[in-house]
Design a protein around this motif. Structure first.
Motif, PDB file in Angstrom:
ATOM      1  N   ILE A 160      66.321  14.659 100.564  1.00 15.11           N
ATOM      2  CA  ILE A 160      65.538  13.992 100.249  1.00 15.11           C
ATOM      3  C   ILE A 160      66.609  12.448 100.272  1.00 15.11           C
ATOM      4  CG2 ILE A 160      64.071  13.305  98.208  1.00 15.11           C
ATOM      5  CD1 ILE A 160      63.378  15.790  98.809  1.00 15.11           C
ATOM      6  N   GLN A 164      69.935  21.815 110.507  1.00 11.95           N
ATOM      7  CA  GLN A 164      68.677  23.021 109.049  1.00 11.95           C
ATOM      8  C   GLN A 164      68.930  24.217 108.591  1.00 11.95           C
ATOM      9  OE1 GLN A 164      65.082  23.681 111.519  1.00 11.95           O
ATOM     10  NE2 GLN A 164      64.703  21.446 110.714  1.00 11.95           N
ATOM     11  N   ARG A 219      69.197  22.759 103.045  1.00 13.87           N
ATOM     12  CA  ARG A 219      67.935  23.631 102.087  1.00 13.87           C
ATOM     13  C   ARG A 219      67.112  22.489 102.651  1.00 13.87           C
ATOM     14  NH1 ARG A 219      68.855  25.670  97.227  1.00 13.87           N
ATOM     15  NH2 ARG A 219      66.575  26.212  97.482  1.00 13.87           N
ATOM     16  N   THR A 220      67.545  21.196 101.744  1.00 17.23           N
ATOM     17  CA  THR A 220      66.426  20.132 101.300  1.00 17.23           C
ATOM     18  C   THR A 220      67.182  18.932 101.345  1.00 17.23           C
ATOM     19  OG1 THR A 220      64.952  21.804  99.795  1.00 17.23           O
ATOM     20  CG2 THR A 220      65.209  19.632  99.743  1.00 17.23           C
ATOM     21  N   ASP A 226      61.809  23.997  96.243  1.00 12.78           N
ATOM     22  CA  ASP A 226      61.917  23.126  97.030  1.00 12.78           C
ATOM     23  C   ASP A 226      61.303  22.301  97.657  1.00 12.78           C
ATOM     24  OD1 ASP A 226      64.754  25.222  97.027  1.00 12.78           O
ATOM     25  OD2 ASP A 226      64.473  24.687  99.412  1.00 12.78           O
ATOM     26  N   SER A 227      60.349  22.799  97.461  1.00  6.37           N
ATOM     27  CA  SER A 227      59.650  21.548  97.631  1.00  6.37           C
ATOM     28  C   SER A 227      58.864  20.273  96.689  1.00  6.37           C
ATOM     29  CB  SER A 227      57.425  22.386  98.371  1.00  6.37           C
ATOM     30  OG  SER A 227      56.698  22.930  97.144  1.00  6.37           O
ATOM     31  N   THR A 230      63.408  29.874  99.038  1.00  4.42           N
ATOM     32  CA  THR A 230      62.717  28.144  99.000  1.00  4.42           C
ATOM     33  C   THR A 230      62.111  27.723  97.689  1.00  4.42           C
ATOM     34  OG1 THR A 230      61.215  29.772  98.782  1.00  4.42           O
ATOM     35  CG2 THR A 230      61.374  29.311 101.133  1.00  4.42           C
TER      36      THR A 230
END
Length: 156
Positions: free
Chosen positions: A92, A85, A89-90, A12-13, A4
């Motif tokens: 954007i 998924q 991981r991410t 990651d957020s 994460t």
């Protein structure tokens, strides 16, 4: 368990949240997906310019992230999705910079998931709406099938 954080001080957020986080402005975090500017992304991250009939693009097994330049295909992205998924991981989209940034998981030796992503994008371009689907594969070798649309991702 999915990781994460791309760095111990960068969840990651925080990546691509429209705030330049110095702890995320590093290569392992894809330079905060452009929140701190695009210069380092263009110099340090693998890049692909999206074009019609993209086909399959192969990235090296060591790739931890890459970006897709959407400038030639979209003015605005309306919808986007991918199908893996476990691998991603991410992901954007930075509308202002016209880029799509991916951070990837490392594949554990025991994992059975494919290191491939099918990406679907829909967006506006020159007063029309268009759809694009392309495939990214992390692999040492690229098959040499006659007539196959393939390319290797490189720094741009």
């Amino acid at each position: 368990t999915a990781q994460t954080k791309c760095h111990r001080f960068c969840p990651d957020s925080w990546i691509g949240d429209k705030v330049c986080d110095n702890s995320c402005n590093r290569v392992e975090c894809a330079f905060d997906a452009g929140d701190c500017g695009i210069e380092d992304i263009e110099k340090e991250i693998l890049g692909l310019t999206l074009a019609d009939n993209q086909g399959v693009t192969y990235i090296p097994p060591s790739a931890k992230s890459f970006y897709v330049n959407l400038t030639n295909m979209f003015d605005v992205v309306l919808d986007a999705s991918h199908d893996n998924q476990d691998f991603v991981r991410t992901a954007i989209i930075t509308q202002e910079l016209h880029i799509l940034v991916f951070l990837l998981h490392d594949k554990p030796a025991s994992a059975s998931w494919e290191e491939a992503i099918e990406v679907y994008l829909e967006g506006e371009y020159q007063s029309g709406v268009q759809n694009v689907t392309f495939l990214i594969v992390r692999n040492n070798q690229r098959p040499s099938e006659e007539g196959a649309e393939t390319s290797t991702i490189t720094a741009i």
